[in-house]
Enzyme design. Structure first.
Site, PDB file in Angstrom:
ATOM      1  N   ASP A  78     -29.134  10.338 -14.873  1.00 51.03           N
ATOM      2  CA  ASP A  78     -30.061  10.420 -13.586  1.00 51.03           C
ATOM      3  C   ASP A  78     -29.842  11.925 -13.102  1.00 51.03           C
ATOM      4  O   ASP A  78     -28.670  12.625 -13.261  1.00 51.03           O
ATOM      5  CB  ASP A  78     -29.162   9.577 -12.602  1.00 51.03           C
ATOM      6  CG  ASP A  78     -30.238   9.284 -11.452  1.00 51.03           C
ATOM      7  OD1 ASP A  78     -31.499   9.453 -11.590  1.00 51.03           O
ATOM      8  OD2 ASP A  78     -29.749   8.611 -10.496  1.00 51.03           O
ATOM      9  N   GLY A  79     -30.794  12.285 -12.186  1.00 51.02           N
ATOM     10  CA  GLY A  79     -30.520  13.599 -11.643  1.00 51.02           C
ATOM     11  C   GLY A  79     -31.570  14.636 -12.094  1.00 51.02           C
ATOM     12  O   GLY A  79     -31.484  15.809 -11.736  1.00 51.02           O
TER      13      GLY A  79
ATOM     14  N   GLY B  28     -34.857  15.232 -12.010  1.00 46.78           N
ATOM     15  CA  GLY B  28     -35.886  15.573 -10.801  1.00 46.78           C
ATOM     16  C   GLY B  28     -35.394  16.245  -9.952  1.00 46.78           C
ATOM     17  O   GLY B  28     -35.728  17.351  -9.467  1.00 46.78           O
TER      18      GLY B  28
ATOM     19  N   TRP C 237     -32.359  18.078  -9.702  1.00 48.60           N
ATOM     20  CA  TRP C 237     -31.786  19.075 -10.456  1.00 48.60           C
ATOM     21  C   TRP C 237     -32.954  20.076  -9.981  1.00 48.60           C
ATOM     22  O   TRP C 237     -32.897  21.402  -9.756  1.00 48.60           O
ATOM     23  CB  TRP C 237     -31.171  18.765 -11.569  1.00 48.60           C
ATOM     24  CG  TRP C 237     -30.658  20.268 -12.187  1.00 48.60           C
ATOM     25  CD1 TRP C 237     -29.385  20.639 -12.076  1.00 48.60           C
ATOM     26  CD2 TRP C 237     -31.333  20.911 -13.002  1.00 48.60           C
ATOM     27  NE1 TRP C 237     -29.095  21.652 -12.810  1.00 48.60           N
ATOM     28  CE2 TRP C 237     -30.121  22.100 -13.444  1.00 48.60           C
ATOM     29  CE3 TRP C 237     -32.475  21.338 -13.552  1.00 48.60           C
ATOM     30  CZ2 TRP C 237     -30.520  23.075 -14.156  1.00 48.60           C
ATOM     31  CZ3 TRP C 237     -32.886  22.258 -14.343  1.00 48.60           C
ATOM     32  CH2 TRP C 237     -31.742  23.376 -14.869  1.00 48.60           C
TER      33      TRP C 237
ATOM     34  N   HIS D 122     -36.198  17.398 -16.961  1.00 45.04           N
ATOM     35  CA  HIS D 122     -36.101  16.581 -18.004  1.00 45.04           C
ATOM     36  C   HIS D 122     -35.873  17.450 -19.536  1.00 45.04           C
ATOM     37  O   HIS D 122     -34.965  17.270 -20.289  1.00 45.04           O
ATOM     38  CB  HIS D 122     -37.278  15.811 -18.241  1.00 45.04           C
ATOM     39  CG  HIS D 122     -37.519  14.858 -16.888  1.00 45.04           C
ATOM     40  ND1 HIS D 122     -36.738  13.929 -16.839  1.00 45.04           N
ATOM     41  CD2 HIS D 122     -38.720  14.653 -16.553  1.00 45.04           C
ATOM     42  CE1 HIS D 122     -37.094  13.291 -16.040  1.00 45.04           C
ATOM     43  NE2 HIS D 122     -38.364  13.562 -15.670  1.00 45.04           N
TER      44      HIS D 122
ATOM     45  N   SER E  71     -36.702   3.774 -18.787  1.00 46.10           N
ATOM     46  CA  SER E  71     -36.702   2.439 -18.249  1.00 46.10           C
ATOM     47  C   SER E  71     -38.092   1.740 -18.485  1.00 46.10           C
ATOM     48  O   SER E  71     -39.232   2.760 -18.447  1.00 46.10           O
ATOM     49  CB  SER E  71     -36.279   2.144 -16.790  1.00 46.10           C
ATOM     50  OG  SER E  71     -36.961   2.753 -15.978  1.00 46.10           O
TER      51      SER E  71
ATOM     52  N   LEU F 233     -20.761   8.523 -35.183  1.00 44.53           N
ATOM     53  CA  LEU F 233     -21.175   7.882 -34.062  1.00 44.53           C
ATOM     54  C   LEU F 233     -22.589   7.109 -34.176  1.00 44.53           C
ATOM     55  O   LEU F 233     -23.557   7.765 -34.719  1.00 44.53           O
ATOM     56  CB  LEU F 233     -21.364   8.944 -33.063  1.00 44.53           C
ATOM     57  CG  LEU F 233     -22.055   8.880 -31.549  1.00 44.53           C
ATOM     58  CD1 LEU F 233     -21.085   8.118 -30.770  1.00 44.53           C
ATOM     59  CD2 LEU F 233     -22.280  10.044 -31.087  1.00 44.53           C
TER      60      LEU F 233
ATOM     61  N   ARG G 116     -25.608   2.525  -8.552  1.00 42.11           N
ATOM     62  CA  ARG G 116     -26.205   1.346  -8.769  1.00 42.11           C
ATOM     63  C   ARG G 116     -26.179   1.133 -10.304  1.00 42.11           C
ATOM     64  O   ARG G 116     -26.326   2.359 -10.883  1.00 42.11           O
ATOM     65  CB  ARG G 116     -27.546   0.925  -8.012  1.00 42.11           C
ATOM     66  CG  ARG G 116     -28.510   2.194  -8.165  1.00 42.11           C
ATOM     67  CD  ARG G 116     -29.738   1.755  -7.394  1.00 42.11           C
ATOM     68  NE  ARG G 116     -30.754   2.971  -7.956  1.00 42.11           N
ATOM     69  CZ  ARG G 116     -31.035   4.047  -6.988  1.00 42.11           C
ATOM     70  NH1 ARG G 116     -30.068   4.056  -5.764  1.00 42.11           N
ATOM     71  NH2 ARG G 116     -31.770   4.945  -7.002  1.00 42.11           N
TER      72      ARG G 116
ATOM     73  N   GLU H 220     -15.926  -0.668 -17.086  1.00 43.36           N
ATOM     74  CA  GLU H 220     -15.484   0.101 -16.220  1.00 43.36           C
ATOM     75  C   GLU H 220     -16.565   1.220 -15.632  1.00 43.36           C
ATOM     76  O   GLU H 220     -17.294   1.767 -16.428  1.00 43.36           O
ATOM     77  CB  GLU H 220     -14.336   0.902 -16.389  1.00 43.36           C
ATOM     78  CG  GLU H 220     -13.113   0.248 -17.052  1.00 43.36           C
ATOM     79  CD  GLU H 220     -12.566  -0.539 -15.864  1.00 43.36           C
ATOM     80  OE1 GLU H 220     -12.482  -0.073 -14.743  1.00 43.36           O
ATOM     81  OE2 GLU H 220     -12.162  -1.632 -16.084  1.00 43.36           O
TER      82      GLU H 220
END
Length: 273
Positions: free
Chosen positions: A41-42, A44, A46, A58, A86, A152, A215, A228
């Protein structure tokens, strides 16, 4: 002046790398979470803080993705799920959505050989069919190219909605009951887990969200039951391996009880020493 600036940035880069090595050295490799999930997140915000268009954020966020994927592979994380797009993101301005889809295609084309070289295996969860055809084609090709890798597992959540995923699982189980393939009494946690997009992966033990929001935003609602949660004010384009290491250290300081008491956990731990 240029030589001075170059020397400064080289010194800063060396200093940052030294910090990374120091923090990494404090991490107990035997107590790493197998699966880390991240809400990136962030981007936009930034970009807006720098007077730039949201799309610029992005593009810069891709640098962070590369750094975190490499860091997870190096330190021994087995699964990394990134909330890349999403189902709700389709409601953003068309220009931004188009730019995100173009960025996704270009990034996969550019990075897939590096992923293969670094033994990273690509996976996708979400409503794959809703993605543009060119995105589906590039993703399928990347999945095919990296399918033999054993390091990975990089899981991209694209056009993903956890509520839709749970509804899909419910429909699949209901259909099996209707066809007589299973009884209602057979519907349990294991049956639900096997009906989710993530059936092939363990549940995340650590979920990280950047940019100061507290959230989950319809992300892995079922799978994060015992994860966690770690929240940081750092915007995603600034999130680097040092920030990941700090999250891992924070995770290792927590006591994961799964409904038990601290005394029970400590007794069980001592019994296995």
């Amino acid at each position: 002046m240029l030589r001075i600036a170059t020397a400064y940035f080289c010194t800063f880069a060396h200093f940052s790398e030294s910090i990374s090595m120091d923090i990494a050295g404090s991490i107990d490799r035997s107590k790493l979470p197998k699966h880390v999930a991240i809400i990136m997140d962030g981007n936009g915000r930034w970009a807006k803080e720098r007077g730039e268009d949201r799309v610029y954020g992005h593009y810069e966020g891709v640098v962070s993705v590369r750094d975190i994927v490499n860091a997870c592979g190096e330190i021994g994380i087995q699964y990394l799920t990134l909330y890349a797009f999403s189902a709700e993101n389709w409601n953003r301005p068309k220009a931004e959505v188009d730019a995100l889809m173009e960025l996704l295609v270009n990034t996969i084309r550019k990075e897939v050989e590096e992923l293969k070289k670094n033994n990273v295996r690509m996976h996708v969860i979400g409503d794959f069919a809703s993605l543009p055809e060119i995105c589906q084609r590039e993703m399928n090709e990347a999945i095919e190219i990296t399918k033999a890798n054993t390091g990975l597992s990089l899981i991209l959540a694209l056009s993903y909605s956890s509520r839709d995923e749970i509804a899909m699982a419910a429909r699949a189980l209901a259909e099996k009951v209707a066809k007589g393939e299973m009884n209602i009494s057979d519907i349990n946690d294991e049956a639900i887990q096997k009906s989710l997009y993530t059936a092939a992966f363990p549940d995340p033990e650590l979920m990280i969200r950047t940019s100061g929001e507290y959230r989950i935003s319809n992300f892995l609602l079922y799978q994060l039951a015992y994860a966690e949660l770690y929240f940081t004010n750092v915007h995603w384009p600034d999130f680097r391996k040092n920030n990941l290491y700090e999250a891992l250290l924070n995770y290792q300081q927590r006591e994961r009880r799964f409904g038990k008491t601290s005394e029970q956990i400590q007794t069980n731990t001592q019994g296995h020493v």
